[in-house]
Structures are given as structure tokens and as C-alpha cells.
Design an enzyme around this catalytic site. Structure first.
Site, PDB file in Angstrom:
ATOM      1  CD  GLU A 101      -2.898   1.322   0.377  1.00 47.73           C
ATOM      2  OE1 GLU A 101      -2.479   1.522  -0.773  1.00 47.73           O
ATOM      3  OE2 GLU A 101      -4.094   1.425   0.706  1.00 47.73           O
ATOM      4  CG  ASP A 102      -0.946   4.817  -1.399  1.00 49.43           C
ATOM      5  OD1 ASP A 102      -1.548   4.237  -0.467  1.00 49.43           O
ATOM      6  OD2 ASP A 102      -1.526   5.596  -2.178  1.00 49.43           O
ATOM      7  CG  ASP A 105      -4.634   8.744   6.620  1.00 53.98           C
ATOM      8  OD1 ASP A 105      -4.009   9.354   7.487  1.00 53.98           O
ATOM      9  OD2 ASP A 105      -5.610   9.238   6.025  1.00 53.98           O
ATOM     10  CG  PHE A 154      -3.529  15.461   1.571  1.00 58.72           C
ATOM     11  CD1 PHE A 154      -4.409  14.458   1.937  1.00 58.72           C
ATOM     12  CD2 PHE A 154      -3.252  15.647   0.221  1.00 58.72           C
ATOM     13  CE1 PHE A 154      -5.012  13.646   0.976  1.00 58.72           C
ATOM     14  CE2 PHE A 154      -3.855  14.844  -0.750  1.00 58.72           C
ATOM     15  CZ  PHE A 154      -4.736  13.857  -0.368  1.00 58.72           C
ATOM     16  NE  ARG A 167      -3.500   8.343  -9.208  1.00 63.01           N
ATOM     17  CZ  ARG A 167      -4.023   7.896  -8.072  1.00 63.01           C
ATOM     18  NH1 ARG A 167      -3.240   7.507  -7.097  1.00 63.01           N
ATOM     19  NH2 ARG A 167      -5.331   7.847  -7.899  1.00 63.01           N
TER      20      ARG A 167
HETATM   21  P1  IMP Z   1      -6.816   4.786   5.309  1.00 56.81           P
HETATM   22  O1  IMP Z   1      -7.916   3.829   5.034  1.00 56.81           O
HETATM   23  O2  IMP Z   1      -7.308   6.035   6.015  1.00 56.81           O
HETATM   24  O3  IMP Z   1      -5.604   4.224   5.990  1.00 56.81           O
HETATM   25  O4  IMP Z   1      -6.412   5.417   3.923  1.00 56.81           O
HETATM   26  C1  IMP Z   1      -5.660   4.830   2.992  1.00 56.81           C
HETATM   27  C2  IMP Z   1      -5.856   5.525   1.681  1.00 56.81           C
HETATM   28  O5  IMP Z   1      -6.207   6.928   1.814  1.00 56.81           O
HETATM   29  C3  IMP Z   1      -4.557   5.533   0.941  1.00 56.81           C
HETATM   30  O6  IMP Z   1      -4.398   4.371   0.190  1.00 56.81           O
HETATM   31  C4  IMP Z   1      -4.642   6.768   0.097  1.00 56.81           C
HETATM   32  O7  IMP Z   1      -5.306   6.461  -1.100  1.00 56.81           O
HETATM   33  C5  IMP Z   1      -5.502   7.722   0.884  1.00 56.81           C
HETATM   34  N1  IMP Z   1      -4.673   8.704   1.618  1.00 56.81           N
HETATM   35  C6  IMP Z   1      -4.480   8.795   2.948  1.00 56.81           C
HETATM   36  N2  IMP Z   1      -3.663   9.813   3.266  1.00 56.81           N
HETATM   37  C7  IMP Z   1      -3.296  10.363   2.086  1.00 56.81           C
HETATM   38  C8  IMP Z   1      -2.410  11.459   1.736  1.00 56.81           C
HETATM   39  O8  IMP Z   1      -1.787  12.132   2.570  1.00 56.81           O
HETATM   40  N3  IMP Z   1      -2.293  11.716   0.410  1.00 56.81           N
HETATM   41  C9  IMP Z   1      -2.942  11.009  -0.567  1.00 56.81           C
HETATM   42  N4  IMP Z   1      -3.758   9.988  -0.274  1.00 56.81           N
HETATM   43  C10 IMP Z   1      -3.930   9.664   1.034  1.00 56.81           C
END
Ligand code: IMP
Length: 180
Positions: A101-102, A105, A154, A167
Site C-alpha cells: 500500500e502507498d 493513514d 496531506f 501521481r
Molecule cells: P486509510 O484507510 O485512512 O488508511 O487510507 C488509505 C488511503 O487513503 C490511501 O491508500 C490513500 O489512497 C488515501 N490517503 C491517505 N492519506 C493520504 C495522503 O496524505 N495523500 C494522498 N492519499 C492519502
């Protein structure tokens, strides 16, 4: 999330530092799975660039697959309800799986995906995330391989987007949108 306005980008992680860290992560994964095969699963679209670099730093036999998810809720604020929009092409039963995963969060996406994949009986299941924002965590998720812990900002670039933009940036940058 950034507010509407004119965007400004500030470099947080340079391309060279990202590449250095990914080499270390690849070496670690190769050590952990010495004499084994691994199946990397990338979460589209954000992880695609990280996965492309990571896989070339892994020295054991690797196969690839991809999943895509959408989260219900307003704007980009995750609501916690995640659904699969693209499932895997093949079974993962009995495989050493690493979910790539990138960014980790709130943890809602990865905890959902981890549960879904665990039900499919892989031999092992691990998580690799390039970035981790621990301050934002709602669901406890433990990533086995983390590139960088970053502050609660962000970020875009190196696969990460804001409304599908940025991207293609080589660096990871903090995006702020100052009010016009
Ligand atoms: P989570 O479910 O909140 O952990 O979110 C994961 C997804 O939210 C990531 O795979 C991203 O697509 C998006 N995301 C969360 N934080 C960021 C950020 O700082 N920049 C861009 N995308 C984010």
C-alpha cells in the site's frame, strides 16, 4: 484534506531517499523469505509506483496481483466502509502474500483488506506500506515493512494523488491549498 485554493507543494521525501529506503525494504523482504516465493498484491492506484520499484529490489521469486478499493463517504474522508472494486485474478491459498500500500493513514482500508485476504487462507500475510501517518490511526493495523513515518500532512507524488493529480511527481510532497 487540503482546503480549496491555490496549491503549494513542498518536498517532504526526495526521490533519492525513497529509492534508498526501498532498496533496504527489498533486502529485508528477501532475507525474511529466503528460499521461498512471494506474491505481492498492490492496492491500486496509489501503490503502483512503489510496487514497481519494490519488486525490482526483491531477490526471491515473486508473482504479482492487484486489488482496487473504494471507500464510501464524503469527499476523500474515509468513512470506514470500504468495498472492493477490483478483486484478485487468482487464489492466494497457501501463498506468502505481501499486501503493498502507498500510505497507512486511518488504517480503515488496510484492516478491511487484511481481513478479506486472511479469509482466503494464505500461508503468510504481511503488509508493506511506503508511508505511515501514525497520528491518524483509527483502526489498529501493524505494517511489517514501513518506508517512512510522516507527520499528519496531506502528501502527494510518487503514486499518491489529490483528485487524481500529482501521481507522477518523483518526490513525495506536502500539498497545501491556501485560501484564495
Ligand atoms: P486509510 O484507510 O485512512 O488508511 O487510507 C488509505 C488511503 O487513503 C490511501 O491508500 C490513500 O489512497 C488515501 N490517503 C491517505 N492519506 C493520504 C495522503 O496524505 N495523500 C494522498 N492519499 C492519502
Amino acid at each position: 484534506m487540503p482546503q480549496k485554493g491555490s496549491p503549494s507543494l513542498k518536498v517532504l521525501l526526495r526521490h533519492s531517499a525513497i529509492q534508498r529506503r526501498i532498496r533496504q525494504m527489498g533486502a529485508q523482504i528477501s532475507r525474511d523469505f529466503r528460499d521461498e516465493q512471494i506474491h505481492l498484491i498492490g492496492v491500486l492506484k496509489g501503490a503502483s509506483i512503489f510496487l514497481a520499484d519494490l519488486v525490482r529490489q526483491i531477490r526471491v521469486e515473486v508473482s504479482l496481483d492487484f486489488m482496487a478499493v473504494a471507500s464510501y463517504g464524503k469527499g476523500s474522508q474515509s468513512s470506514g466502509q470500504v468495498r472492493l472494486t477490483k478483486d484478485l485474478d487468482t487464489s492466494i491459498e497457501g501463498l506468502n502474500v505481501i499486501l503493498v500500500e502507498d500510505i497507512l493513514d486511518t488504517g480503515l482500508t488496510l484492516s478491511y483488506l487484511y481481513r478479506v485476504l486472511q479469509q482466503r487462507k494464505p500461508k503468510t500475510l504481511r503488509i508493506a506500506a511506503l508511508l505511515d501517518k501514525p497520528e491518524r490511526r483509527i483502526k489498529e493495523v501493524k505494517a511489517d515493512y514501513v518506508g517512512f513515518q510522516i507527520p499528519n500532512e496531506f502528501v502527494v507524488g510518487y503514486g499518491l494523488d489529490y483528485a487524481e493529480r500529482y501521481r507522477n511527481l518523483k518526490d513525495v510532497c506536502v500539498l497545501s491549498l491556501s485560501p484564495e
